[in-house]
Design a protein around this motif. Sequence first.
Motif, PDB file in Angstrom:
ATOM      1  N   ASP A  31       0.846  -1.190   0.000  1.00 45.95           N
ATOM      2  CA  ASP A  31       0.000   0.000   0.000  1.00 45.95           C
ATOM      3  C   ASP A  31       0.885   1.245   0.000  1.00 45.95           C
ATOM      4  O   ASP A  31       1.035   1.935   0.998  1.00 45.95           O
ATOM      5  CB  ASP A  31      -0.919  -0.012   1.224  1.00 45.95           C
ATOM      6  N   SER A  35      -3.387   4.347   1.460  1.00 50.59           N
ATOM      7  CA  SER A  35      -4.851   4.455   1.411  1.00 50.59           C
ATOM      8  C   SER A  35      -5.558   3.370   2.208  1.00 50.59           C
ATOM      9  O   SER A  35      -6.734   3.492   2.508  1.00 50.59           O
ATOM     10  CB  SER A  35      -5.327   4.392  -0.043  1.00 50.59           C
ATOM     11  N   SER A  37      -5.877   0.304   1.022  1.00 53.23           N
ATOM     12  CA  SER A  37      -6.366  -0.726   0.096  1.00 53.23           C
ATOM     13  C   SER A  37      -5.367  -0.926  -1.032  1.00 53.23           C
ATOM     14  O   SER A  37      -4.598  -0.028  -1.381  1.00 53.23           O
ATOM     15  CB  SER A  37      -7.729  -0.324  -0.478  1.00 53.23           C
ATOM     16  N   VAL A  38      -5.378  -2.142  -1.582  1.00 46.41           N
ATOM     17  CA  VAL A  38      -4.500  -2.511  -2.685  1.00 46.41           C
ATOM     18  C   VAL A  38      -5.353  -3.251  -3.701  1.00 46.41           C
ATOM     19  O   VAL A  38      -6.093  -4.172  -3.334  1.00 46.41           O
ATOM     20  CB  VAL A  38      -3.349  -3.424  -2.190  1.00 46.41           C
TER      21      VAL A  38
END
Length: 126
Positions: A31, A35, A37-38
């Motif tokens: 990441d 954020s 999220s990936v």
Amino acid sequence: IGMKTNSKFFEAMAALDITPEDVHVILTLLDSDGSGSVSYTEFTEQLYRVKSQDMHTALLFIRAFISDVRKTVMAHFDMTRNELTVRTQELSDMQNVLRNASSSLDSALHVKVDGARGLRTADSVG
């Protein structure tokens, strides 16, 4: 995390010798923008790249782990510092209360002593 609910993901991670505990570290490592999220594509491409470079992989895992530990230690340090500040203020407040109480007791004692001396003087005069 998907590893607990998605059996195919679990099997793929197991094939790469990645434990559920490692997934958090890997996601943190992948990441790059922070954020939280990936994307699937980013995850698979980066994971393949990372796993294909053993020494580099170990260093990245260590760096991510150290970063997590640092964040945790700093959070605990801040909490401890804040708690110490509160306790220091409480002790200062208690010292002030004790000083005031001591001063009041001293004043009351002097009034009693002075009153007793006055009675003695009146008795010896009378």
